[in-house]
Scaffold this motif. Structure first.
Motif, PDB file in Angstrom:
ATOM      1  N   SER A   2       0.819  -1.220   0.000  1.00 40.01           N
ATOM      2  CA  SER A   2       0.000   0.000   0.000  1.00 40.01           C
ATOM      3  C   SER A   2       0.849   1.264   0.000  1.00 40.01           C
ATOM      4  N   ASN A   3       2.074   1.162   0.501  1.00 41.15           N
ATOM      5  CA  ASN A   3       2.951   2.333   0.599  1.00 41.15           C
ATOM      6  C   ASN A   3       4.159   2.231  -0.332  1.00 41.15           C
ATOM      7  N   GLN A   4       4.042   1.440  -1.390  1.00 38.87           N
ATOM      8  CA  GLN A   4       5.185   1.160  -2.237  1.00 38.87           C
ATOM      9  C   GLN A   4       5.689   2.373  -3.022  1.00 38.87           C
ATOM     10  N   ASP A   5       4.886   3.438  -3.091  1.00 42.94           N
ATOM     11  CA  ASP A   5       5.340   4.642  -3.787  1.00 42.94           C
ATOM     12  C   ASP A   5       6.248   5.504  -2.904  1.00 42.94           C
ATOM     13  N   LYS A   6       6.491   5.055  -1.664  1.00 41.81           N
ATOM     14  CA  LYS A   6       7.332   5.804  -0.732  1.00 41.81           C
ATOM     15  C   LYS A   6       8.598   4.999  -0.455  1.00 41.81           C
ATOM     16  N   CYS A   7       9.507   5.577   0.304  1.00 43.51           N
ATOM     17  CA  CYS A   7      10.686   4.812   0.709  1.00 43.51           C
ATOM     18  C   CYS A   7      11.167   5.313   2.070  1.00 43.51           C
ATOM     19  N   GLY A   8      11.940   4.471   2.745  1.00 41.65           N
ATOM     20  CA  GLY A   8      12.403   4.822   4.075  1.00 41.65           C
ATOM     21  C   GLY A   8      11.394   4.446   5.131  1.00 41.65           C
ATOM     22  N   SER A   9      11.514   5.040   6.318  1.00 43.93           N
ATOM     23  CA  SER A   9      10.580   4.799   7.417  1.00 43.93           C
ATOM     24  C   SER A   9       9.309   5.595   7.187  1.00 43.93           C
ATOM     25  N   VAL A  10       8.183   4.894   7.101  1.00 46.98           N
ATOM     26  CA  VAL A  10       6.891   5.519   6.781  1.00 46.98           C
ATOM     27  C   VAL A  10       5.888   5.147   7.865  1.00 46.98           C
ATOM     28  N   PHE A  11       5.143   6.141   8.355  1.00 50.55           N
ATOM     29  CA  PHE A  11       4.086   5.868   9.328  1.00 50.55           C
ATOM     30  C   PHE A  11       2.799   5.591   8.580  1.00 50.55           C
ATOM     31  N   ASP A  12       2.225   4.411   8.824  1.00 49.43           N
ATOM     32  CA  ASP A  12       0.954   4.043   8.208  1.00 49.43           C
ATOM     33  C   ASP A  12      -0.151   4.186   9.254  1.00 49.43           C
ATOM     34  N   PRO A  13      -1.096   5.120   9.053  1.00 55.20           N
ATOM     35  CA  PRO A  13      -2.134   5.359  10.061  1.00 55.20           C
ATOM     36  C   PRO A  13      -3.062   4.166  10.269  1.00 55.20           C
ATOM     37  N   ALA A  14      -3.300   3.378   9.222  1.00 54.64           N
ATOM     38  CA  ALA A  14      -4.171   2.211   9.374  1.00 54.64           C
ATOM     39  C   ALA A  14      -3.499   1.146  10.223  1.00 54.64           C
ATOM     40  N   LEU A  15      -2.189   0.981  10.074  1.00 47.66           N
ATOM     41  CA  LEU A  15      -1.423   0.029  10.870  1.00 47.66           C
ATOM     42  C   LEU A  15      -1.074   0.599  12.236  1.00 47.66           C
ATOM     43  N   ASN A  16      -1.049   1.936  12.318  1.00 47.49           N
ATOM     44  CA  ASN A  16      -0.656   2.658  13.537  1.00 47.49           C
ATOM     45  C   ASN A  16       0.762   2.279  13.959  1.00 47.49           C
ATOM     46  N   ASN A  17       1.618   2.210  12.944  1.00 46.19           N
ATOM     47  CA  ASN A  17       3.000   1.846  13.214  1.00 46.19           C
ATOM     48  C   ASN A  17       3.869   2.288  12.033  1.00 46.19           C
ATOM     49  N   TYR A  18       5.169   2.366  12.277  1.00 45.80           N
ATOM     50  CA  TYR A  18       6.106   2.663  11.206  1.00 45.80           C
ATOM     51  C   TYR A  18       6.474   1.376  10.470  1.00 45.80           C
ATOM     52  N   ILE A  19       6.637   1.489   9.167  1.00 47.43           N
ATOM     53  CA  ILE A  19       7.153   0.393   8.356  1.00 47.43           C
ATOM     54  C   ILE A  19       8.295   0.923   7.515  1.00 47.43           C
ATOM     55  N   TYR A  20       9.185   0.024   7.129  1.00 46.76           N
ATOM     56  CA  TYR A  20      10.338   0.457   6.335  1.00 46.76           C
ATOM     57  C   TYR A  20      10.172  -0.018   4.894  1.00 46.76           C
ATOM     58  N   ILE A  21      10.176   0.938   3.966  1.00 44.15           N
ATOM     59  CA  ILE A  21      10.041   0.650   2.545  1.00 44.15           C
ATOM     60  C   ILE A  21      11.417   0.758   1.908  1.00 44.15           C
ATOM     61  N   GLN A  22      11.927  -0.352   1.395  1.00 45.57           N
ATOM     62  CA  GLN A  22      13.239  -0.325   0.777  1.00 45.57           C
ATOM     63  C   GLN A  22      13.187   0.373  -0.564  1.00 45.57           C
ATOM     64  N   LYS A  23      14.204   1.161  -0.823  1.00 46.05           N
ATOM     65  CA  LYS A  23      14.299   1.852  -2.107  1.00 46.05           C
ATOM     66  C   LYS A  23      14.649   0.848  -3.183  1.00 46.05           C
ATOM     67  N   GLU A  24      13.924   0.935  -4.316  1.00 40.62           N
ATOM     68  CA  GLU A  24      14.196   0.005  -5.399  1.00 40.62           C
ATOM     69  C   GLU A  24      15.538   0.311  -6.030  1.00 40.62           C
ATOM     70  N   HIS A  25      16.328  -0.748  -6.246  1.00 40.69           N
ATOM     71  CA  HIS A  25      17.637  -0.595  -6.870  1.00 40.69           C
ATOM     72  C   HIS A  25      17.534  -0.787  -8.379  1.00 40.69           C
ATOM     73  N   THR A  26      18.185   0.038  -9.132  1.00 39.56           N
ATOM     74  CA  THR A  26      18.197  -0.069 -10.578  1.00 39.56           C
ATOM     75  C   THR A  26      19.604  -0.434 -11.034  1.00 39.56           C
ATOM     76  N   ASP A  27      19.711  -0.756 -12.313  1.00 38.98           N
ATOM     77  CA  ASP A  27      21.023  -1.107 -12.883  1.00 38.98           C
ATOM     78  C   ASP A  27      22.012   0.056 -12.820  1.00 38.98           C
ATOM     79  N   ASN A  28      21.447   1.265 -12.747  1.00 40.78           N
ATOM     80  CA  ASN A  28      22.316   2.449 -12.695  1.00 40.78           C
ATOM     81  C   ASN A  28      22.680   2.829 -11.280  1.00 40.78           C
TER      82      ASN A  28
END
Length: 328
Positions: free
Chosen positions: A301-327
């Motif tokens: 649900s939060n895949q458009d973000k990265c880093g530590s993100v607070f999700d109000p529905a979960l009421n907790n922080y989650i960590y979204i890893q930044k997508e790595h590219t070939d560059n």
């Protein structure tokens, strides 16, 4: 008209008016608690999930309630609720004559279905006990449309094929837990082999009552006759009926008791404490699978973000890893 907007990407259209198509799962007339204003609550679906829509009384049409189980074109605005979920305020619905059915079926592909069925029968074939193996083979070859049943309606694996995916994934986790404990949790003083047959049988059968509980897409509803019973009761009822048929699987009293105990420990609290390690393993495999699946939902649900993100529905922080590219 080709489908152009999917529920998984509905957040991109927040506050915007959209025109797209959905499958109508359910329509219910309701009214607000204070002003008693009438409205229709519409449950819509496509191949990526479900979303609720609201049609206020000034936009309600008499024929709308007959649209349940059909694909419709809708006009509406995307809004957000207090729990951060998205919803549609619908101003118009019309039946759609031409559409691609796969755009609206929330389920696994034919390729994935084949792979999971192969895994299912691979696990059945790995069972050494002829009684357990015959029981599993009889059950999983006699259930109509097992491969398209959901595991739940609104919880985990709530898509066509969900029960197949869930049963195989839990069994896989439990099997590898048992293997790891037996191989690497070595104590020279003990020599107690694990009952792999019981782990597999318990994993594949612990939710088998679902086949008498839920219907797949496009109905996606609970079978009315099952409502007085919970999943544990339906599962035990189903297994007792199968065992009474005795089609080549004459389980001993010990085999039957151990299987029922292992499955029972999955559902019951501290009132029933596991007597065997296999019951502990299965219970923990199910909990792990559920916990990870729930977190995956919020990560997606939060895949458009990265880093530590607070999700109000979960009421907790989650960590979204930044997508790595070939560059990099």
């Amino acid at each position: 008209m080709p489908k152009n907007i999917y529920i998984s990407g509905i957040s991109d259209f927040f506050t915007k008016t959209i025109e797209t198509s959905f499958y109508v799962r359910n329509i219910a007339e309701k009214q607000t608690s204070e002003s008693k204003k009438r409205y229709l609550e519409v449950l819509l679906q496509d191949s990526t999930g479900t979303i609720f829509g609201t049609i206020w009384e000034e936009y309600m049409e008499a024929e709308y309630e007959s649209y349940v189980g059909k694909v419709v074109q809708i006009n509406g605005m995307v809004v957000q609720n207090q729990d951060a979920s998205y919803q549609l305020i619908i101003t118009h619905m019309a039946l759609l004559d031409e559409y691609l059915y796969s755009d609206y079926v929330n389920g696994i592909s034919e390729k994935d279905t084949k792979s999971y069925l192969e895994l299912l029968h691979k696990y059945i074939g790995a069972v050494k006990s002829q009684n357990y193996r015959n029981l599993l083979h009889h059950i999983f070859t006699s259930i109509p449309d097992f491969e398209i049943l959901p595991a739940t309606l609104k919880g985990h694996h709530n898509f066509n094929g969900g029960l197949l995916v869930y049963s195989v994934s839990v069994t896989c986790l439990a099997k590898y837990m048992a293997y790891s404990l037996e191989k690497y949790n070595l104590n020279p003083s003990y020599s107690l082999p694990y009952n792999s047959d019981l782990v597999i049988a318990g994993g594949l059968l612990h939710a088998i009552g679902t086949v008498n509980m839920l219907k797949p897409f496009p109905e996606m509803k609970r079978i009315p006759e099952s409502i007085p019973l919970n999943l544990h009761e339906l599962t035990i009822q189903y297994l007792c009926r199968m065992l009474s048929q005795n089609n080549g699987f004459n389980l001993t009293e010990e085999e039957e008791s151990l299987l029922m105990h292992t499955i029972g420990c999955v559902y019951e609290s501290t009132d029933r404490k596991p007597m065997i390690r296999e019951a502990i393993i299965l219970k923990n495999a199910i909990q792990l699978q559920g916990d990870v699946s729930r977190l995956e939902y919020f990560l997606f649900s939060n895949q458009d973000k990265c880093g530590s993100v607070f999700d109000p529905a979960l009421n907790n922080y989650i960590y979204i890893q930044k997508e790595h590219t070939d560059n990099g």
